[in-house]
Design a protein around this motif. Structure first.
Motif, PDB file in Angstrom:
ATOM      1  N   VAL A   1       2.738  -5.816  -6.242  1.00 18.26           N
ATOM      2  CA  VAL A   1       2.279  -4.663  -5.466  1.00 18.26           C
ATOM      3  C   VAL A   1       2.962  -4.647  -4.103  1.00 18.26           C
ATOM      4  N   THR A   2       3.613  -3.544  -3.787  1.00 14.95           N
ATOM      5  CA  THR A   2       4.187  -3.350  -2.457  1.00 14.95           C
ATOM      6  C   THR A   2       3.099  -2.806  -1.543  1.00 14.95           C
ATOM      7  N   GLN A   3       2.740  -3.585  -0.532  1.00 18.07           N
ATOM      8  CA  GLN A   3       1.620  -3.226   0.338  1.00 18.07           C
ATOM      9  C   GLN A   3       2.141  -2.579   1.627  1.00 18.07           C
ATOM     10  N   LYS A   4       1.680  -1.369   1.889  1.00 16.54           N
ATOM     11  CA  LYS A   4       2.078  -0.630   3.085  1.00 16.54           C
ATOM     12  C   LYS A   4       0.859  -0.329   3.946  1.00 16.54           C
TER      13      LYS A   4
ATOM     14  N   ASP B   1     -10.056  -1.394 -15.781  1.00 15.48           N
ATOM     15  CA  ASP B   1      -8.644  -1.617 -16.061  1.00 15.48           C
ATOM     16  C   ASP B   1      -8.004  -0.326 -16.539  1.00 15.48           C
ATOM     17  N   VAL B   2      -7.326   0.368 -15.639  1.00 13.05           N
ATOM     18  CA  VAL B   2      -6.507   1.524 -15.996  1.00 13.05           C
ATOM     19  C   VAL B   2      -5.067   1.087 -15.759  1.00 13.05           C
ATOM     20  N   ARG B   3      -4.364   0.825 -16.820  1.00 13.77           N
ATOM     21  CA  ARG B   3      -3.094   0.108 -16.735  1.00 13.77           C
ATOM     22  C   ARG B   3      -1.986   0.867 -16.009  1.00 13.77           C
ATOM     23  N   ASP B   4      -2.025   2.193 -16.016  1.00 11.53           N
ATOM     24  CA  ASP B   4      -0.903   2.942 -15.462  1.00 11.53           C
ATOM     25  C   ASP B   4      -1.156   3.513 -14.073  1.00 11.53           C
ATOM     26  N   ILE B   5      -2.068   2.902 -13.297  1.00 16.94           N
ATOM     27  CA  ILE B   5      -2.226   3.303 -11.904  1.00 16.94           C
ATOM     28  C   ILE B   5      -0.982   2.849 -11.136  1.00 16.94           C
ATOM     29  N   THR B   6      -0.340   3.781 -10.457  1.00 18.63           N
ATOM     30  CA  THR B   6       0.894   3.455  -9.732  1.00 18.63           C
ATOM     31  C   THR B   6       0.664   3.237  -8.248  1.00 18.63           C
ATOM     32  N   CYS B   7      -0.437   3.803  -7.726  1.00 21.39           N
ATOM     33  CA  CYS B   7      -0.677   3.671  -6.293  1.00 21.39           C
ATOM     34  C   CYS B   7      -2.159   3.565  -5.991  1.00 21.39           C
ATOM     35  N   VAL B   8      -2.492   2.691  -5.050  1.00 20.13           N
ATOM     36  CA  VAL B   8      -3.847   2.560  -4.517  1.00 20.13           C
ATOM     37  C   VAL B   8      -3.802   2.934  -3.049  1.00 20.13           C
TER      38      VAL B   8
ATOM     39  N   ARG C   1       3.534  -4.569 -14.666  1.00 25.05           N
ATOM     40  CA  ARG C   1       3.995  -3.367 -13.978  1.00 25.05           C
ATOM     41  C   ARG C   1       4.040  -3.600 -12.465  1.00 25.05           C
ATOM     42  N   THR C   2       4.693  -2.686 -11.780  1.00 19.40           N
ATOM     43  CA  THR C   2       4.710  -2.711 -10.325  1.00 19.40           C
ATOM     44  C   THR C   2       3.880  -1.565  -9.778  1.00 19.40           C
ATOM     45  N   GLY C   3       3.472  -1.676  -8.542  1.00 16.54           N
ATOM     46  CA  GLY C   3       2.666  -0.634  -7.927  1.00 16.54           C
ATOM     47  C   GLY C   3       2.781  -0.674  -6.417  1.00 16.54           C
ATOM     48  N   THR C   4       2.137   0.290  -5.789  1.00 14.39           N
ATOM     49  CA  THR C   4       2.174   0.404  -4.332  1.00 14.39           C
ATOM     50  C   THR C   4       0.763   0.609  -3.802  1.00 14.39           C
ATOM     51  N   SER C   5       0.464  -0.001  -2.671  1.00 10.74           N
ATOM     52  CA  SER C   5      -0.796   0.273  -1.981  1.00 10.74           C
ATOM     53  C   SER C   5      -0.478   0.795  -0.588  1.00 10.74           C
ATOM     54  N   LEU C   6      -1.274   1.767  -0.159  1.00 11.65           N
ATOM     55  CA  LEU C   6      -1.148   2.334   1.178  1.00 11.65           C
ATOM     56  C   LEU C   6      -2.506   2.247   1.857  1.00 11.65           C
ATOM     57  N   THR C   7      -2.575   1.555   2.976  1.00 10.62           N
ATOM     58  CA  THR C   7      -3.836   1.307   3.661  1.00 10.62           C
ATOM     59  C   THR C   7      -3.830   1.954   5.033  1.00 10.62           C
TER      60      THR C   7
ATOM     61  N   VAL D   1      -6.444  -3.543  -4.133  1.00  8.38           N
ATOM     62  CA  VAL D   1      -4.999  -3.542  -4.337  1.00  8.38           C
ATOM     63  C   VAL D   1      -4.648  -3.971  -5.759  1.00  8.38           C
ATOM     64  N   GLY D   2      -5.481  -4.836  -6.323  1.00  3.51           N
ATOM     65  CA  GLY D   2      -5.234  -5.337  -7.678  1.00  3.51           C
ATOM     66  C   GLY D   2      -5.457  -4.339  -8.779  1.00  3.51           C
ATOM     67  N   ARG D   3      -5.868  -3.113  -8.445  1.00  5.38           N
ATOM     68  CA  ARG D   3      -5.995  -2.069  -9.476  1.00  5.38           C
ATOM     69  C   ARG D   3      -4.631  -1.566  -9.923  1.00  5.38           C
TER      70      ARG D   3
END
Length: 342
Positions: A122-125, A215-222, A246-252, A238-240
């Protein structure tokens, strides 16, 4: 029914009459939340004295939700030579006490590190914002300018009213979304989650009821629209995304009132090999300086301090398993997961 084994799921938002009917016909496995299970035991509808295996799933979350009295009473009713398995994502004092008292010579199993950390997938922003209005504007820009048709976004908020207000705002702008929180009827929550899983809507507004166990496997962003009440919940949110390879992104979003979380968040970002913004470092330094000044002056109103506005304020062969880091949570919304398996 699976291979002739009868089971039932009982929980507070479900049809109690139907749950009672299934239980009275006899089942081998009960999956339950502690409140409804204790209700049915007290009403002498469910008899747990013959239970031979007990699983306490999300033990930390159940204690966080204030279910410790019900859990204690339920455990006393179950035969002492049962096999017990307890799973917990964190390891606060309440879970340690429960394990010590009701598990006999347990085997401890750890999956992953004992340190609290977010997945490196997860790329955390982070973005510093001034107020609720700026948060809302940034959310709208993200949806209109940065989301693609392939994306799925879950927006975490701190209050049920915020979830409702945001979902209404999006609907008025013609943006399809769903909201999920503890005040919605169980059938509405299930429908919202199913719509999100199936892709009928690409945006889910949620309180921390959705931060674990879903568990929704295709969440791309939190998106952390409101910063969570503690750093453990941040990691769960963030772990959603970034799951199952897979990879994902979080924006806080962070406002001034979130400064007490800055130091812990810096450690999470470093452990995840993420970029630590200088603005976050400055926020942590300001908070430490304010706390030192308060200590020198001989006290104050509490740890958060200097707030202006904002959101306010055993037996047998027993086993214990955990995943991730260790810490405690406190209840804010009345939303949550966790339950018993018999």
């Amino acid at each position: 029914m699976y291979k002739g084994i009868k089971s039932v799921c009982i929980y507070g938002g479900g049809d109690r009459k139907e749950q009672v009917s299934v239980c009275t016909r006899g089942v081998e496995i009960i999956i339950a939340t502690p409140g409804r299970l204790y209700d049915l035991i007290s009403a002498k509808i469910v008899n747990v004295t013959s239970v031979t295996m007990l699983v306490l799933d999300e033990a930390d979350r159940m204690l966080d939700m204030g279910f410790e009295p019900q859990i204690m009473k339920i455990l006393l009713d179950i035969r002492p030579d049962r096999q017990t398995v307890m799973t917990s994502a964190t390891w606060p004092e309440g879970v340690r006490r429960l394990a010590t008292k009701y598990l006999t010579d347990p085997v401890q199993l750890y999956v992953g590190s004992l340190d609290l950390r977010a997945a490196k997938t997860v790329t955390q922003k982070l973005e510093m914002v001034r107020d609720e209005e700026e948060k809302s504007e940034r959310l709208m820009r993200f949806i209109s300018e940065e989301m693609t048709d392939a994306d799925k976004l879950i927006v975490f908020v701190g209050r049920k009213s915020t979830a409702d207000n945001l979902s209404c705002d999006l609907a008025m702008k013609g943006i399809q979304c769903q909201a999920i929180h503890g005040d919605r009827e169980q059938c509405d929550r299930e429908e919202a989650l199913e719509d999100f899983k199936e892709g009928l809507v690409k945006i889910l507004i949620a309180t921390d009821v959705a931060s674990r166990g879903i568990d929704v496997r295709d969440i791309t962003c939190v998106m952390n629209y409101d910063f969570p009440r503690n750093i453990e919940e941040y990691v769960h949110r963030v772990g959603r995304t970034g799951r199952a390879g897979r990879t994902g992104t979080s924006l806080t979003f962070m406002v001034r009132e979130d400064w007490k979380h800055a130091k812990e968040l810096i450690e999470i970002l470093k452990q995840g090999e993420q970029v630590v913004p200088q603005s976050l470092v400055d926020m942590a330094d300001r908070y430490d300086a304010a706390m030192r000044k308060r200590a020198e002056e001989g006290g104050g109103r509490g740890r958060g301090g200097f707030r202006r506005g904002g959101r306010g304020g055993g037996g047998g062969s027993s086993g214990f398993g955990g995943f991730g880091g260790f810490g405690g949570n406190r209840r804010r919304d009345g939303d949550g997961n966790g339950g018993f398996f018999f």
